[in-house]
Scaffold this motif. Structure first.
Motif, mmCIF file in Angstrom:
data_model
loop_
_atom_site.group_PDB
_atom_site.id
_atom_site.type_symbol
_atom_site.label_atom_id
_atom_site.label_comp_id
_atom_site.label_asym_id
_atom_site.label_seq_id
_atom_site.Cartn_x
_atom_site.Cartn_y
_atom_site.Cartn_z
ATOM 1 N N UNK A 10 0.830 -1.207 0.000
ATOM 2 C CA UNK A 10 0.000 0.000 0.000
ATOM 3 C C UNK A 10 0.863 1.255 0.000
ATOM 4 N N UNK A 11 2.168 1.105 0.233
ATOM 5 C CA UNK A 11 3.075 2.252 0.287
ATOM 6 C C UNK A 11 3.456 2.741 -1.107
ATOM 7 N N UNK A 12 3.844 4.022 -1.163
ATOM 8 C CA UNK A 12 4.357 4.608 -2.401
ATOM 9 C C UNK A 12 5.840 4.305 -2.523
ATOM 10 N N UNK A 13 6.303 4.104 -3.762
ATOM 11 C CA UNK A 13 7.717 3.888 -4.037
ATOM 12 C C UNK A 13 8.217 5.019 -4.938
ATOM 13 N N UNK A 14 9.457 5.442 -4.705
ATOM 14 C CA UNK A 14 10.042 6.492 -5.547
ATOM 15 C C UNK A 14 10.982 5.852 -6.573
ATOM 16 N N UNK A 15 11.174 6.544 -7.679
ATOM 17 C CA UNK A 15 12.131 6.113 -8.698
ATOM 18 C C UNK A 15 12.594 7.356 -9.449
ATOM 19 N N UNK A 16 13.900 7.597 -9.459
ATOM 20 C CA UNK A 16 14.443 8.736 -10.191
ATOM 21 C C UNK A 16 15.881 8.443 -10.599
ATOM 22 N N UNK A 17 16.399 9.261 -11.493
ATOM 23 C CA UNK A 17 17.767 9.085 -11.974
ATOM 24 C C UNK A 17 18.603 10.321 -11.708
ATOM 25 N N UNK A 18 19.850 10.098 -11.344
ATOM 26 C CA UNK A 18 20.822 11.183 -11.198
ATOM 27 C C UNK A 18 22.095 10.724 -11.897
ATOM 28 N N UNK A 19 22.527 11.468 -12.900
ATOM 29 C CA UNK A 19 23.726 11.126 -13.666
ATOM 30 C C UNK A 19 23.664 9.686 -14.185
ATOM 31 N N UNK A 20 22.526 9.344 -14.779
ATOM 32 C CA UNK A 20 22.293 8.029 -15.400
ATOM 33 C C UNK A 20 22.273 6.867 -14.413
ATOM 34 N N UNK A 21 22.211 7.170 -13.124
ATOM 35 C CA UNK A 21 22.099 6.123 -12.120
ATOM 36 C C UNK A 21 20.691 6.146 -11.535
ATOM 37 N N UNK A 22 20.053 4.992 -11.511
ATOM 38 C CA UNK A 22 18.663 4.911 -11.064
ATOM 39 C C UNK A 22 18.586 4.639 -9.569
ATOM 40 N N UNK A 72 8.286 -3.637 7.125
ATOM 41 C CA UNK A 72 7.353 -4.048 8.176
ATOM 42 C C UNK A 72 6.239 -4.940 7.666
ATOM 43 N N UNK A 73 5.880 -4.776 6.399
ATOM 44 C CA UNK A 73 4.741 -5.518 5.851
ATOM 45 C C UNK A 73 5.090 -6.966 5.495
#
Length: 385
Positions: A10-22, A72-73
């Motif tokens: 039920x939690x939100x997950x983040x995903x982003x890139x910095x200098x081509x690293x995910x 925790x889940x």
């Protein structure tokens, strides 16, 4: 990129890139506003470390807590939480549930200050306390995993710690056909035994629990899934027409599509027909959420079936646990000629070396050839007398 949700959480997950690293991870919250804030903070930390050379300091204890929070889940959380308490000097008796002191690492030890000597001392103390190598291995593994994840998240970490190689030796416990039949008899939803009312006298909730335990064990035996993967699977991952189920393996972060046995397909077809209109999960708790870790009734059935009798445990090399059902699935495949590589894929192992524990169960062609040769020699000897 941004925020997203997974079917098993039920939690939100983040995903982003910095200098081509995910960078991917859990925000630890189902609140989108808070999740956005967590994502912004994470972006800022990564940006600071990448472009400004800055890294936030954190204590080992806080780092371990941060590592455990988004987990925790999952069914393994309670075990890991117990390991973390012990790491900092507090053991809990499994029967009395009372805490008592043991050796622990300093609570103010910073993550980047941890050295090989801290790990070596911890191992030495645990051995002196009587812990077995497999138990110590879990504690050391938690430190290693925490270091790895905090490094990804941009915290200042120690990068030159050498972790000891702990050798563990134990016999693999799995269920044979008789064991499996005995367990399913004890879990039979129609069974009448001491402490359990007859089917007619049970409440709908009581009958649902009994049926769920039986059906869940069928799924574990016929797929080799980890408990958390089966107990928390949503209906959106079940395709009755194709006879498949999609498994997201959170422990190793991979996905698989598995075919159902006829037995499991019958169970799923029945459950789908009997489900509540708004049911999201195949196995739900009484408030409609994913079942989570609720295995006490199944463990009691294992004991009633005699699988953990003292003599049986001694002869077969260990107690039967929920994870034994996964071993049983694998052993059945290997014994009947499925290759270790294929078993590794089916179990979702991140490292095929993990599957080597089943190698001794593979059909022994050399032994068959040896028996055939000796039988032939003995037959020739009888003829020549």
């Amino acid at each position: 990129m941004g925020l997203h949700k997974r079917d098993n959480s039920s939690n939100w997950y983040y995903a982003f890139q910095v200098k081509n690293k995910k960078y991917v991870g859990s925000t630890g919250t189902a609140n989108k506003t808070k999740a956005l804030q967590v994502e912004r903070e994470m972006r800022n930390k990564i940006h600071s470390e990448t472009f400004l050379g800055e890294a936030e300091e954190v204590s080992l204890r806080d780092a371990v807590l941060r590592y455990l929070e988004p987990r925790k889940q999952f069914s393994y959380y309670r075990g890991m939480e117990s390991i973390s308490r012990k790491m900092f000097g507090s053991k809990r008796d499994s029967k009395s549930k009372k805490d008592y002191p043991c050796y622990g690492l300093p609570t103010n030890l910073l993550l980047h200050e941890i050295q090989t000597k801290h790990v070596e001392r911890l191992v030495a103390k645990r051995r002196a306390e009587g812990d077995k190598p497999a138990t110590i291995k879990h504690e050391i593994g938690l430190i290693r995993s925490t270091l790895r994840e905090m490094q990804k998240l941009g915290y200042k970490t120690a990068r030159d710690v050498v972790f000891p190689q702990l050798k563990t030796s134990y016999r693999l416990r799995y269920l044979d056909s008789n064991d499996e039949a005995a367990l399913l008899r004890e879990l039979d939803p129609k069974i009448i035994r001491s402490g359990l009312k007859s089917v007619e006298e049970r409440t709908p909730e009581m009958q649902r629990n009994v049926q769920d335990n039986y059906d869940l064990v069928i799924m574990l035996l016929d797929t080799g899934c980890r408990y958390s993967e089966a107990a928390n699977i949503p209906w959106s991952c079940i395709d009755l027409e194709a006879g498949t189920l999609s498994i997201y393996r959170s422990k190793v972060n991979n996905e698989d599509v598995l075919y159902m046995t006829n037995r499991l397909r019958e169970v799923m077809t029945r459950r789908f027909a009997e489900r509540l209109p708004d049911a999201r999960y195949v196995f739900e708790n009484k408030v409609g959420k994913a079942r989570g870790y609720a295995a006490q009734a199944i463990k009691k059935a294992m004991d009633r079936a005699g699988l953990n009798d003292e003599n049986v445990v001694r002869d077969k090399g260990g107690k039967v646990t929920m994870h034994t059902l996964r071993h049983s699935y694998a052993s059945k495949l290997v014994k009947n000629g499925i290759s270790l590589f294929e078993v590794s894929v089916l179990l979702g192992h991140s490292d095929s070396k993990m599957t080597q524990r089943y190698a001794h169960l593979a059909p022994n062609d050399a032994s068959r050839k040896a028996v055939s040769l000796i039988d032939s020699l003995q037959a020739d000897s009888l003829v020549n007398r």
